[in-house]
Design an enzyme around this catalytic site. Structure first.
Site, PDB file in Angstrom:
ATOM      1  N   LYS A 157      25.890  23.498  15.344  1.00  0.00           N
ATOM      2  CA  LYS A 157      25.684  22.126  14.875  1.00  0.00           C
ATOM      3  C   LYS A 157      24.433  21.596  15.546  1.00  0.00           C
ATOM      4  CE  LYS A 157      28.183  17.772  14.644  1.00  0.00           C
ATOM      5  NZ  LYS A 157      29.518  17.228  14.444  1.00  0.00           N
ATOM      6  N   ASP A 168      37.891   9.804  15.484  1.00  0.00           N
ATOM      7  CA  ASP A 168      37.208  10.085  14.221  1.00  0.00           C
ATOM      8  C   ASP A 168      38.045  11.052  13.376  1.00  0.00           C
ATOM      9  OD1 ASP A 168      35.175   9.688  12.443  1.00  0.00           O
ATOM     10  OD2 ASP A 168      33.830  11.190  13.300  1.00  0.00           O
ATOM     11  N   GLY A 199      26.952  22.517   6.211  1.00  0.00           N
ATOM     12  CA  GLY A 199      27.452  21.147   6.253  1.00  0.00           C
ATOM     13  C   GLY A 199      26.414  20.207   6.818  1.00  0.00           C
TER      14      GLY A 199
HETATM   15  N1  LIG Z   1      32.638  24.893  12.966  1.00  0.00           N
HETATM   16  C1  LIG Z   1      32.361  24.725  11.677  1.00  0.00           C
HETATM   17  N2  LIG Z   1      32.475  25.753  10.815  1.00  0.00           N
HETATM   18  C2  LIG Z   1      32.188  25.589   9.507  1.00  0.00           C
HETATM   19  N3  LIG Z   1      31.791  24.431   8.965  1.00  0.00           N
HETATM   20  C3  LIG Z   1      31.659  23.370   9.757  1.00  0.00           C
HETATM   21  C4  LIG Z   1      31.924  23.460  11.160  1.00  0.00           C
HETATM   22  N4  LIG Z   1      31.706  22.238  11.701  1.00  0.00           N
HETATM   23  C5  LIG Z   1      31.334  21.442  10.699  1.00  0.00           C
HETATM   24  N5  LIG Z   1      31.297  22.106   9.519  1.00  0.00           N
HETATM   25  C6  LIG Z   1      30.934  21.579   8.202  1.00  0.00           C
HETATM   26  O1  LIG Z   1      29.833  20.715   8.346  1.00  0.00           O
HETATM   27  C7  LIG Z   1      30.152  19.428   7.840  1.00  0.00           C
HETATM   28  C8  LIG Z   1      29.427  18.395   8.646  1.00  0.00           C
HETATM   29  O2  LIG Z   1      29.890  18.458   9.988  1.00  0.00           O
HETATM   30  P1  LIG Z   1      29.808  17.204  10.923  1.00  0.00           P
HETATM   31  O3  LIG Z   1      30.707  17.415  12.080  1.00  0.00           O
HETATM   32  O4  LIG Z   1      28.389  16.852  11.208  1.00  0.00           O
HETATM   33  O5  LIG Z   1      30.343  16.246   9.866  1.00  0.00           O
HETATM   34  P2  LIG Z   1      31.080  14.918   9.733  1.00  0.00           P
HETATM   35  O6  LIG Z   1      31.996  14.735  10.870  1.00  0.00           O
HETATM   36  O7  LIG Z   1      31.615  14.910   8.350  1.00  0.00           O
HETATM   37  O8  LIG Z   1      29.908  13.930   9.801  1.00  0.00           O
HETATM   38  P3  LIG Z   1      29.690  12.710  10.719  1.00  0.00           P
HETATM   39  O9  LIG Z   1      29.051  13.268  11.946  1.00  0.00           O
HETATM   40  O10 LIG Z   1      28.789  11.900   9.883  1.00  0.00           O
HETATM   41  O11 LIG Z   1      31.049  12.114  10.950  1.00  0.00           O
HETATM   42  C9  LIG Z   1      31.677  19.332   7.909  1.00  0.00           C
HETATM   43  O12 LIG Z   1      32.179  18.422   6.972  1.00  0.00           O
HETATM   44  C10 LIG Z   1      32.094  20.768   7.624  1.00  0.00           C
HETATM   45  O13 LIG Z   1      32.193  21.004   6.237  1.00  0.00           O
END
Ligand SMILES: Nc1ncnc2c1ncn2[C@@H]1O[C@H](COP(=O)(O)OP(=O)(O)OP(=O)(O)O)[C@@H](O)[C@H]1O
Length: 377
Positions: free
Chosen positions: A44, A138, A22
């Protein structure tokens, strides 16, 4: 780390980063192995150079995230800085986010049963956070994570949301999120309580929008006529006057959630036969790339058309100079023909533009469907 929780080290060498699963505005998420336990985790990696907050704020937010203890909220195992990145280690959610899932395999949104279960679990998470004095700020489909057994968790709490917050928003985050327990008790004795009481309802608004997001493309109020309770529930969340919005606790008692099936039953239908998360990420990237190429081609086409029109106008001016010697009736007829030609060109150009605009918005879904078919083959 107390309370019987497993400890995770802050040594980057203890983690083996595998595939990208992601990517957000400031972070990339990887599937990884925590070598001492041979356990799959998600890491992350937040790019600190792209964040507005200072390191202390970010650390405090990450620490807050590690204090969370609810089955529907992602809790950070630990976090530490590696060069210019903050690594946040958390449980790996095998199916990624709802947004991701919709992009890859459910472009029309989810069915009512699925929406009900996902939202109910999300609401439980919000009810917990609000009770603890936290505001998520969020809530969106991209932050609702699923795993293959039907576990639903609200993610991205208190880390990436703070990254781009400035001014009032940042101050209120620090106040309400950074020191939740002390603040929560204090606010019972101050006017600030009223402020808090109102502020957490921003999450209820986002929750309502998220409900529509999950049902998107469904025309939720037409394809499923019995979704009256869904419509009613969303309308309650999207009341403009914050004080009139229900609390998460009250929403949980709404008939739409009373009838919701447990997620381990309802989510099976949307998770069946999908390639692993990291393959899906690759597919989406290819589609994104195709869209860029299409946009580029569109620009080149437009450039050619505009150039052609320019040339036509120049030719017309040159011809007009030559025509000065012709009899006036002949001149009139010829210039009328030219004007009709240019007008036709313009109409074709507008149609062509509208056609391409429509195609490029539909492209992502078709592209994904095609790519996905390829992967399955
Ligand atoms: N713990 C996790 N396990 C599996 N996939 C994850 C996990 N955390 C995040 N992801 C994947 O990574 C993507 C990006 O995560 P992130 O939290 O950075 O995204 P976001 O919240 O969509 O972005 P932003 O930070 O721009 O709001 C998510 O949409 C998800 O698909």
């Amino acid at each position: 780390m107390g309370g019987g929780r497993k400890a995770y080290s802050a040594l980057p060498t203890d983690y083996k980063l595998l595939e990208e699963v992601g990517c957000g505005a400031s972070a990339t998420v990887y599937r990884a192995i925590y070598l001492p336990y041979n356990e799959v985790v998600a890491v992350k990696c937040l790019d600190l150079d792209r964040c507005n907050s200072n390191l202390d704020d970010i650390r405090r937010e990450a620490q807050t995230m590690s204090l969370i203890d609810h089955p529907n909220v992602i809790r950070a195992h630990c976090s530490f800085v590696v060069e210019r990145f903050l690594w946040v280690v958390m449980p790996y959610m095998t199916e990624g986010s709802c947004l991701h899932l919709m992009k890859v395999a459910h472009t029309e949104g989810f069915e009512e049963q699925v929406i009900g279960s996902v939202l109910k679990e999300t609401l439980k998470a919000l009810e917990y956070l609000h009770r603890q004095g936290h505001i998520h700020r969020d809530v969106k489909a991209g932050n609702i994570l699923l795993d293959s057994t039907g576990v639903v968790k609200l993610g991205d709490f208190g880390v990436s949301a703070c990254m781009f917050d400035t001014g009032e928003r940042q101050r209120s985050r620090n106040t309400f999120v950074g020191t939740p327990f002390i603040y929560h008790s204090l606010c019972w004795y101050s006017d600030q309580f009223i402020l808090y009481w109102i502020l957490y309802r921003v999450d209820i608004w986002s929750f309502g929008i998220t409900a529509l997001e999950l049902a998107h493309g469904h025309a939720p109020f037409s394809k499923y006529p019995p979704m009256k309770s869904f419509k009613e529930m969303v309308a309650m969340c999207l009341v403009k006057d914050q004080t009139k919005r229900p609390t998460a606790e009250k929403l949980l008692k709404h008939s739409f959630f009373k009838n919701a099936k447990p997620p381990e039953l309802s989510l099976k239908s949307i998770l069946a036969d999908l390639p692993p998360l990291w393959e899906r990420v690759k597919i989406l990237k290819v589609c994104e790339w195709c869209r860029c190429v299409e946009d580029l081609l569109l620009c080149i086409c437009l450039y050619d058309i505009v150039n052609e029109l320019n040339n036509a106008l120049q030719r017309k001016d040159a011809a007009q100079l030559a025509l000065k010697k012709m009899p006036s009736a002949e001149q009139e007829a010829l210039s009328q023909v030219r004007y009709v030609g240019i007008l036709t060109c313009l109409v074709v150009f507008v149609y062509f533009f509208l056609f391409l605009a429509e195609r490029s918005s539909a492209m992502i879904s078709f592209g994904i469907a095609d790519e996905y078919a390829l992967v399955l083959v």
